[in-house]
Design a protein around this motif. Structure first.
Motif, short mmCIF file in Angstrom:
data_model
loop_
_atom_site.label_atom_id
_atom_site.label_comp_id
_atom_site.label_asym_id
_atom_site.label_seq_id
_atom_site.Cartn_x
_atom_site.Cartn_y
_atom_site.Cartn_z
N GLU A 93 0.83 -1.21 0.00
CA GLU A 93 0.00 0.00 0.00
C GLU A 93 0.86 1.25 0.00
O GLU A 93 0.56 2.24 -0.69
CB GLU A 93 -0.92 -0.01 1.22
CG GLU A 93 -1.84 1.21 1.32
CD GLU A 93 -2.81 1.36 0.17
OE1 GLU A 93 -3.24 2.50 -0.10
OE2 GLU A 93 -3.13 0.33 -0.48
N LYS A 96 2.18 1.85 -3.44
CA LYS A 96 1.12 2.37 -4.31
C LYS A 96 0.89 3.86 -4.05
O LYS A 96 0.73 4.65 -4.99
CB LYS A 96 -0.16 1.57 -4.06
CG LYS A 96 -1.32 1.92 -4.97
CD LYS A 96 -2.43 0.89 -4.89
CE LYS A 96 -3.05 0.83 -3.53
NZ LYS A 96 -4.20 -0.12 -3.47
N ARG A 97 0.88 4.24 -2.79
CA ARG A 97 0.65 5.66 -2.45
C ARG A 97 1.82 6.53 -2.89
O ARG A 97 1.62 7.67 -3.33
CB ARG A 97 0.41 5.80 -0.96
CG ARG A 97 -0.87 5.16 -0.49
CD ARG A 97 -1.18 5.44 0.96
NE ARG A 97 -2.30 4.66 1.44
CZ ARG A 97 -2.89 4.85 2.62
NH1 ARG A 97 -2.45 5.79 3.44
NH2 ARG A 97 -3.90 4.09 2.97
N ARG A 100 1.39 7.24 -6.50
CA ARG A 100 0.36 8.24 -6.73
C ARG A 100 0.83 9.63 -6.36
O ARG A 100 0.50 10.61 -7.04
CB ARG A 100 -0.90 7.89 -5.93
CG ARG A 100 -1.70 6.74 -6.51
CD ARG A 100 -3.04 6.59 -5.84
NE ARG A 100 -3.90 7.75 -6.11
CZ ARG A 100 -5.17 7.83 -5.72
NH1 ARG A 100 -5.72 6.84 -5.03
NH2 ARG A 100 -5.89 8.91 -5.98
N GLU A 101 1.61 9.75 -5.30
CA GLU A 101 2.12 11.06 -4.90
C GLU A 101 3.04 11.64 -5.96
O GLU A 101 3.01 12.83 -6.25
CB GLU A 101 2.86 10.96 -3.56
CG GLU A 101 1.95 10.83 -2.36
CD GLU A 101 1.06 12.04 -2.17
OE1 GLU A 101 1.55 13.18 -2.29
OE2 GLU A 101 -0.15 11.86 -1.93
N ASP A 122 -3.24 2.36 -8.77
CA ASP A 122 -4.39 2.03 -7.94
C ASP A 122 -5.34 1.08 -8.66
O ASP A 122 -5.92 0.17 -8.04
CB ASP A 122 -5.13 3.31 -7.53
CG ASP A 122 -6.36 3.03 -6.68
OD1 ASP A 122 -6.31 2.10 -5.88
OD2 ASP A 122 -7.35 3.75 -6.84
#
Length: 231
Positions: A93, A96-97, A100-101, A122
């Motif tokens: 997780e 993944k974050r 995205r950031e 995601d």
């Protein structure tokens, strides 16, 4: 050697000491995971356990396979208890974050490439289809992100009325539809195209424009605006 403990390995080969001496960038994927897991199981050290997790005898392998693991599946692996399962899920997780950031910096909702890149990690790993509604204000800033449907997305049953009610409720001036194809092939179906045109035409009448409908595949995407379906 199979069954050896970490302490029995040469010091420069131990993942933790190797990281400390040479830096994390010099560790393999298995060594990085071993540092996080810290311990192995009876007859198998943490490095061997990490290799078995990343390269199972069946199914996907490598770092990207971590996104596919569930807690229930992890708990079935010999040597993985609740603590290690939670560590691995949190690691996946976090990765993944972070992705995205990075994609969020300079995110421009007028650019299908940037929007797709932001949501790629995601959505491309999901086993079921997810339909998202992105609502934007007059400055094209995101004001709301809603999952309209999770499961098998049948675009034929998507209600434009419900989409526009949500848009009015949030004070949106435009919207973007986004959904994934678990097959990895983002080519739109005939129904995808038909309902997209219907929502676009309705939006033009009431003053809330559908800017795009983006379909996410595996490291690829399709923009229906770029395909000439909108406008």
């Amino acid at each position: 050697m199979k069954g050896s403990t970490i302490k029995e390995m040469y010091q420069d080969e131990r993942p933790y000491e190797k990281c400390q001496r040479f830096g994390a960038e010099h560790l393999t994927d298995s060594e990085l995971l071993a540092v996080i897991l810290r311990t192995g199981t009876k007859g198998e050290n943490s490095l061997e356990l990490s290799r078995r997790i990343l390269h199972p005898d069946f199914g996907d392998s490598g770092l990207l396979s971590l996104h596919q693991w569930t807690r229930e599946r992890l708990l079935k692996v010999r040597g993985i208890g609740n603590v290690k399962a939670i560590q691995i899920l949190c690691l996946a997780e976090l990765a993944k974050r972070m992705s995205r950031e990075r994609a969020a910096s300079g995110l421009d909702f007028s650019s299908p490439e940037k929007v797709a890149r932001y949501y790629m990690e995601d959505m491309r790993h999901r086993k079921r289809e997810v339909l998202k509604l992105l609502l934007l204000n007059t400055k094209s800033r995101l004001i709301s992100e809603n999952n309209i449907s999770v499961g098998t997305v049948d675009m034929a049953v998507v209600s434009p009325r419900e989409l526009f009610i949500e848009a009015f409720r949030k004070g949106a001036s435009s919207m973007i539809l986004l959904h994934n194809h678990p097959s990895g092939d983002p080519d739109p179906s005939g129904e995808d195209i038909r309902i997209t045109k219907r929502i676009y035409e309705a939006g033009m009448l009431i003053g809330i424009e559908l800017l795009d409908h983006i379909i996410i595949g595996n490291h690829c995407f399709v923009s229906l605006r770029d395909r000439g379906i909108l406008g």
